[in-house]
Scaffold this motif. Sequence first.
Motif, PDB file in Angstrom:
ATOM      1  N   GLU A  39       0.811  -1.215   0.000  1.00 13.98           N
ATOM      2  CA  GLU A  39       0.000   0.000   0.000  1.00 13.98           C
ATOM      3  C   GLU A  39       0.846   1.268   0.000  1.00 13.98           C
ATOM      4  O   GLU A  39       0.370   2.326  -0.397  1.00 13.98           O
ATOM      5  CB  GLU A  39      -0.929   0.009   1.223  1.00 13.98           C
ATOM      6  N   ALA A  40       2.099   1.166   0.428  1.00 14.39           N
ATOM      7  CA  ALA A  40       2.957   2.350   0.498  1.00 14.39           C
ATOM      8  C   ALA A  40       3.455   2.795  -0.876  1.00 14.39           C
ATOM      9  O   ALA A  40       3.843   3.954  -1.038  1.00 14.39           O
ATOM     10  CB  ALA A  40       4.148   2.077   1.418  1.00 14.39           C
ATOM     11  N   VAL A  41       3.432   1.886  -1.859  1.00 17.35           N
ATOM     12  CA  VAL A  41       4.063   2.220  -3.146  1.00 17.35           C
ATOM     13  C   VAL A  41       3.201   1.910  -4.373  1.00 17.35           C
ATOM     14  O   VAL A  41       3.539   2.322  -5.483  1.00 17.35           O
ATOM     15  CB  VAL A  41       5.410   1.479  -3.301  1.00 17.35           C
ATOM     16  N   ARG A  42       2.110   1.196  -4.203  1.00 17.80           N
ATOM     17  CA  ARG A  42       1.353   0.729  -5.375  1.00 17.80           C
ATOM     18  C   ARG A  42       0.654   1.857  -6.114  1.00 17.80           C
ATOM     19  O   ARG A  42       0.407   2.941  -5.570  1.00 17.80           O
ATOM     20  CB  ARG A  42       0.303  -0.302  -4.946  1.00 17.80           C
ATOM     21  N   SER A 259       0.998  -3.933   9.002  1.00 20.33           N
ATOM     22  CA  SER A 259      -0.147  -3.066   8.745  1.00 20.33           C
ATOM     23  C   SER A 259       0.372  -1.746   8.196  1.00 20.33           C
ATOM     24  O   SER A 259       1.384  -1.230   8.660  1.00 20.33           O
ATOM     25  CB  SER A 259      -0.945  -2.818  10.029  1.00 20.33           C
ATOM     26  N   VAL A 260      -0.324  -1.203   7.219  1.00 19.89           N
ATOM     27  CA  VAL A 260       0.119   0.049   6.615  1.00 19.89           C
ATOM     28  C   VAL A 260       0.034   1.197   7.599  1.00 19.89           C
ATOM     29  O   VAL A 260       0.688   2.232   7.436  1.00 19.89           O
ATOM     30  CB  VAL A 260      -0.694   0.342   5.333  1.00 19.89           C
ATOM     31  N   PRO A 367       8.303  -4.662  -3.469  1.00 13.61           N
ATOM     32  CA  PRO A 367       7.651  -4.685  -2.164  1.00 13.61           C
ATOM     33  C   PRO A 367       6.860  -5.987  -2.042  1.00 13.61           C
ATOM     34  O   PRO A 367       6.812  -6.781  -2.992  1.00 13.61           O
ATOM     35  CB  PRO A 367       6.705  -3.475  -2.230  1.00 13.61           C
ATOM     36  N   PHE A 368       6.256  -6.235  -0.923  1.00 16.72           N
ATOM     37  CA  PHE A 368       5.317  -7.354  -0.850  1.00 16.72           C
ATOM     38  C   PHE A 368       4.231  -7.134  -1.909  1.00 16.72           C
ATOM     39  O   PHE A 368       3.790  -6.010  -2.144  1.00 16.72           O
ATOM     40  CB  PHE A 368       4.692  -7.440   0.542  1.00 16.72           C
ATOM     41  N   VAL A 369       3.820  -8.218  -2.563  1.00 21.14           N
ATOM     42  CA  VAL A 369       2.804  -8.209  -3.636  1.00 21.14           C
ATOM     43  C   VAL A 369       3.318  -7.534  -4.915  1.00 21.14           C
ATOM     44  O   VAL A 369       2.543  -7.202  -5.804  1.00 21.14           O
ATOM     45  CB  VAL A 369       1.472  -7.541  -3.205  1.00 21.14           C
ATOM     46  N   ALA A 370       4.616  -7.341  -5.061  1.00 19.50           N
ATOM     47  CA  ALA A 370       5.152  -6.777  -6.301  1.00 19.50           C
ATOM     48  C   ALA A 370       4.627  -7.567  -7.493  1.00 19.50           C
ATOM     49  O   ALA A 370       4.496  -8.790  -7.431  1.00 19.50           O
ATOM     50  CB  ALA A 370       6.678  -6.814  -6.278  1.00 19.50           C
ATOM     51  N   ASN A 371       4.332  -6.880  -8.583  1.00 20.64           N
ATOM     52  CA  ASN A 371       3.762  -7.565  -9.746  1.00 20.64           C
ATOM     53  C   ASN A 371       4.169  -6.905 -11.052  1.00 20.64           C
ATOM     54  O   ASN A 371       4.363  -5.693 -11.126  1.00 20.64           O
ATOM     55  CB  ASN A 371       2.239  -7.646  -9.636  1.00 20.64           C
TER      56      ASN A 371
END
Length: 435
Positions: A39-42, A259-260, A367-371
Amino acid sequence: MWWKLIMCVCLPLVNGRRSQCYWNNKNPYTYFGSKTPYEAVRGDFRDVPPIKGCEPVNVWFITRHGTRHPSPMDAAAMKEASALKDKIINSHKEGRGEMCAQDVSDLQNWKWNNLENNPSILTQEGFIELLAFGQRFREKYSSFLDNLNQSRIRSTDEKRTRKSSKGFIKGLEDFGANVFVDDPIREDAVARPYRFCKKRGGEVINSTLASDEIRRYQETAEFKELQKNVQERIGSEEVLLPRTIMAIYDLCRFYRAYSVVKRSPWCALFTDHELKILEYVEDIKHYFRNGYGHPMNRLLGASGLKDLYERFEATVSSGHKSFIGYFSHDTMLDMIYTALGLYYDYPEISGLERIKNRKWRTSFLTPFVANFVAVLHRCTKMSTLKYRIQFFVNEKEVHICGNRVCGWYGFREKFQQFANASIDFCNESTTLYYV
């Protein structure tokens, strides 16, 4: 005169020292390398304008798992470093150390929570991240997903990736989509070719290339200043080793990633400037283990992109709509970026000094969940079928061909090089090392 005194107290201090307490920092630093919350970068697919006169006919993507617990090795180092908690509290009581009272109080209330009991397992936050990702995916491509000829999802054979794929599919199904799930493949040449590459084990993982560059950076004046500052905040006369500082950094960023909106009291030991220094250490590691620091990484990334190229070619030939997704790890995303020539820096990443305005930043790339998502569009104009290809990294549009989209010939020029990709070279070494 009293108001001038207050202003002086509030002014930032120099040499990287803290200018305010962590507990009341309204905008704490949120970029933690590969442990950055998504959530911090998406971005957001839904905010990207559609390509006029075109419809998606093939979507291919590869995604990292969501937020996870630390590995056994990381957890052990973090637990050892957490013993500093009592020293920090005692130092504060004795009038030593430079931490704010509330930050020390928050640290006193912090508990270990037995992280070693669930090593590398997806957290609840990680599942929610993928569920929300799937929901946005569904909303963006609802018409396409309702009219598929083929759909396949495959994860690597790890609990965190399998559960991540379930979160994503649940997000799709909340809107009514049906997606078929394939069983994991042990030697998956698309989602995780490096996992069984013996040559990489011998030449990359077992080498000291990355660790040498990290040690080189940790000998710079910039990192030495960080060491001194953290030691003074703790109130200790003992010199903190770099590995202890990195373990404290993990205590900060792992708990922060759950948690964000959550904070970790261990982050109070660092200024925002110092977190950028520690972030660079992570970038060095990824650059040499997974990225441009070794030519083998480009070849392994090409193995995954071969599948993308072949599936888009098949759709153009058959006209069948296809939806293909893989759930993998940050290592594979790094390798794909490298194979495509994305995020290359000159001068290159090294331990000589921190490159402040670099492109290779794991906080934004993995990041986590990078896609990484590729979308093949069929466009009808004057009864002539044409194709356009659009690319996303973390739901932000990237322009691989220079323009917003690739034409079909531009795509082939860029991706046909991957058609003959092979990982046969992986068996040239007898040393095997799994990561």
